[in-house]
Design an enzyme around this catalytic site. Structure first.
Site, mmCIF file in Angstrom:
data_model
loop_
_atom_site.group_PDB
_atom_site.id
_atom_site.type_symbol
_atom_site.label_atom_id
_atom_site.label_comp_id
_atom_site.label_asym_id
_atom_site.label_seq_id
_atom_site.Cartn_x
_atom_site.Cartn_y
_atom_site.Cartn_z
ATOM 1 N N TYR A 122 -2.333 -0.052 10.360
ATOM 2 C CA TYR A 122 -2.286 -0.560 8.827
ATOM 3 C C TYR A 122 -1.061 -0.120 8.137
ATOM 4 O O TYR A 122 -0.485 -1.081 7.301
ATOM 5 C CB TYR A 122 -3.480 0.271 8.092
ATOM 6 C CG TYR A 122 -3.758 -0.188 6.546
ATOM 7 C CD1 TYR A 122 -4.394 -1.567 6.273
ATOM 8 C CD2 TYR A 122 -3.330 0.590 5.453
ATOM 9 C CE1 TYR A 122 -4.316 -1.723 4.805
ATOM 10 C CE2 TYR A 122 -3.225 0.323 4.124
ATOM 11 C CZ TYR A 122 -4.184 -1.000 3.960
ATOM 12 O OH TYR A 122 -4.192 -1.360 2.556
ATOM 13 N N SER B 271 0.848 -1.184 -0.004
ATOM 14 C CA SER B 271 -0.159 -0.101 0.098
ATOM 15 C C SER B 271 0.991 1.342 0.149
ATOM 16 O O SER B 271 1.850 1.147 0.338
ATOM 17 C CB SER B 271 -0.824 -0.071 1.370
ATOM 18 O OG SER B 271 -1.341 1.299 1.631
HETATM 19 N N1 LIG Z 1 -8.904 -0.787 -1.623
HETATM 20 C C1 LIG Z 1 -7.883 0.018 -1.560
HETATM 21 O O1 LIG Z 1 -7.935 1.234 -1.705
HETATM 22 C C2 LIG Z 1 -6.414 -0.789 -1.330
HETATM 23 C C3 LIG Z 1 -5.356 0.063 -1.477
HETATM 24 C C4 LIG Z 1 -3.975 -0.453 -1.181
HETATM 25 C C5 LIG Z 1 -4.007 -1.514 -0.673
HETATM 26 N N2 LIG Z 1 -4.907 -2.411 -0.570
HETATM 27 C C6 LIG Z 1 -4.955 -3.933 -0.040
HETATM 28 O O2 LIG Z 1 -5.372 -4.810 -1.206
HETATM 29 C C7 LIG Z 1 -5.742 -5.807 -0.394
HETATM 30 C C8 LIG Z 1 -6.968 -6.317 -1.074
HETATM 31 O O3 LIG Z 1 -7.914 -5.189 -0.527
HETATM 32 P P1 LIG Z 1 -9.568 -4.796 -1.309
HETATM 33 O O4 LIG Z 1 -9.392 -3.385 -1.284
HETATM 34 O O5 LIG Z 1 -9.575 -5.948 -2.370
HETATM 35 O O6 LIG Z 1 -10.383 -5.257 -0.024
HETATM 36 P P2 LIG Z 1 -11.787 -6.090 0.112
HETATM 37 O O7 LIG Z 1 -12.334 -5.775 1.641
HETATM 38 O O8 LIG Z 1 -12.433 -5.846 -0.741
HETATM 39 O O9 LIG Z 1 -10.975 -7.354 0.285
HETATM 40 C C9 LIG Z 1 -10.321 -8.169 1.171
HETATM 41 C C10 LIG Z 1 -10.895 -9.621 1.143
HETATM 42 O O10 LIG Z 1 -10.026 -10.254 2.088
HETATM 43 C C11 LIG Z 1 -10.552 -11.148 3.024
HETATM 44 N N3 LIG Z 1 -10.052 -11.404 4.205
HETATM 45 C C12 LIG Z 1 -10.073 -10.628 5.253
HETATM 46 N N4 LIG Z 1 -9.501 -11.026 6.421
HETATM 47 C C13 LIG Z 1 -9.031 -12.319 5.812
HETATM 48 C C14 LIG Z 1 -8.197 -13.340 6.601
HETATM 49 N N5 LIG Z 1 -7.984 -13.317 7.765
HETATM 50 N N6 LIG Z 1 -7.933 -14.473 5.815
HETATM 51 C C15 LIG Z 1 -8.470 -14.629 4.302
HETATM 52 N N7 LIG Z 1 -9.229 -13.708 3.688
HETATM 53 C C16 LIG Z 1 -9.254 -12.389 4.397
HETATM 54 C C17 LIG Z 1 -12.054 -10.370 2.971
HETATM 55 O O11 LIG Z 1 -12.947 -11.364 3.508
HETATM 56 C C18 LIG Z 1 -12.088 -9.953 1.664
HETATM 57 O O12 LIG Z 1 -12.804 -10.672 0.681
HETATM 58 C C19 LIG Z 1 -5.547 -5.717 0.904
HETATM 59 O O13 LIG Z 1 -4.387 -6.504 1.381
HETATM 60 C C20 LIG Z 1 -5.570 -4.083 0.985
HETATM 61 O O14 LIG Z 1 -4.867 -3.703 2.276
HETATM 62 C C21 LIG Z 1 -6.252 -1.862 -0.753
#
Ligand SMILES: NC(=O)c1ccc[n+]([C@@H]2O[C@H](COP(=O)([O-])OP(=O)(O)OC[C@H]3O[C@@H](n4cnc5c(N)ncnc54)[C@H](O)[C@@H]3O)[C@@H](O)[C@H]2O)c1
Length: 263
Positions: A156, A141
């Site tokens: 985070y 991130s």
């Molecule tokens: N959306 C953003 O703006 C953004 C930006 C930078 C990084 N990220 C990173 O991208 C990745 C995906 O995030 P996203 O935005 O798709 O979020 P999201 O909430 O849409 O998806 C996250 C998924 O992870 C699953 N999850 C949570 N805890 C878990 C666990 N203990 N074991 C297995 N699965 C688990 C959830 O059920 C969900 O399906 C994350 O690592 C997040 O930190 C997201």
């Protein structure tokens, strides 16, 4: 990606789901792992419909050692192999530091950093054991590199800073085994995580606010789409990135390139 087998964690939603579908469209077999087993299975069904020769959805909590081991056992059996991993599961809990509960802090670190370690360790163990090469992509991130102006992001940010340091170190450890380890750095991406701490009307208000702030604050003038992040992940997973390891592929609409100062 045809003929390859890929494991994706956090595959039930957002970026993980998009990675599964992008791999499927390119002919890869995919295992969709998520703590929410029902969503994992439903994304695997979508992957089959999108052209994946073999797709399986598996309930797996990445923060629990046995769950990760069991998830890989099922995945590798169903896909008959392992070539790539997208270690992507993550959670975000925000609070000012002095209000953070230890339990909340631990949850963020347990899923985002310990979960990343368990996911990657399990992959590397299996690849090294069979002498196979492979590609691992971890989701980091911008908060690994800069503080979020909105604040409250200490847990985070600490977890993602750890992920980025982990990626560089693991890449060096396994380069001689032909195992590449890289990170994708999504900027603000339009997924449920953006408003994960809000419900109902507050959630809709927050989304409207975030979208309009993105127009002003992100150089490309909008949020990222999950499929745009997935395209970067798929490239890192593919043989086209064969000389890339220990790297961060920033996919953030120009966010990290920008200084907050305009004077
Ligand atoms: N959306 C953003 O703006 C953004 C930006 C930078 C990084 N990220 C990173 O991208 C990745 C995906 O995030 P996203 O935005 O798709 O979020 P999201 O909430 O849409 O998806 C996250 C998924 O992870 C699953 N999850 C949570 N805890 C878990 C666990 N203990 N074991 C297995 N699965 C688990 C959830 O059920 C969900 O399906 C994350 O690592 C997040 O930190 C997201």
């Amino acid at each position: 990606m045809r003929g390859r087998s890929v494991v994706v964690t956090g595959a039930g939603s957002g970026i993980g789901r998009a990675v599964v579908l992008a791999c499927a469209r390119r002919g890869a077999s995919v295992a969709a792992l998520d703590i929410d087993a029902e969503r994992a299975v439903s994304v695997a069904d979508e992957a089959s419909a999108a052209g994946s020769p073999r797709a399986v959805g598996i309930g797996c909590d990445v923060s629990v050692e046995e769950s990760v081991r069991g998830g890989y056992d099922q995945a590798v059996e169903a896909l008959s192999g392992l070539d790539g991993v997208c270690a992507n599961a993550g959670v975000e809990i925000n609070a000012p530091l002095h209000e953070f509960e230890l339990e909340q802090w631990r949850r963020v670190l347990d899923v985002n950093l310990v979960g990343m370690f368990l996911t990657c360790r399990e992959a590397v163990r299996r690849l090294v054991e069979t002498g196979a090469t492979g590609s691992i992509v971890c989701t980091s991130s911008p908060s690994a590199f800069v503080g979020f102006a909105g604040g409250g992001n200490s847990a985070y940010a600490a977890s993602k800073g750890g992920v980025s340091a982990f990626v560089r170190s693991a890449a060096l450890d396994y380069a001689r085994h032909g195992i590449r380890v890289n990170a994708v750095v999504p900027g603000a991406t339009d997924t449920p995580m953006l408003v994960s701490e809000r419900d109902g009307a507050a959630r809709d208000d927050a989304l409207r606010h975030i979208r309009s702030a993105a127009q002003e604050q992100i150089p490309l003038g909008r949020l990222g789409r999950p499929d745009e992040i997935a395209a970067a992940v798929v490239w890192l997973l593919s043989p086209e990135a064969s000389y890339v390891t220990g790297a961060h592929l920033v996919c953030d609409g120009g966010l990290l390139a920008k200084s907050a100062n305009d004077f």
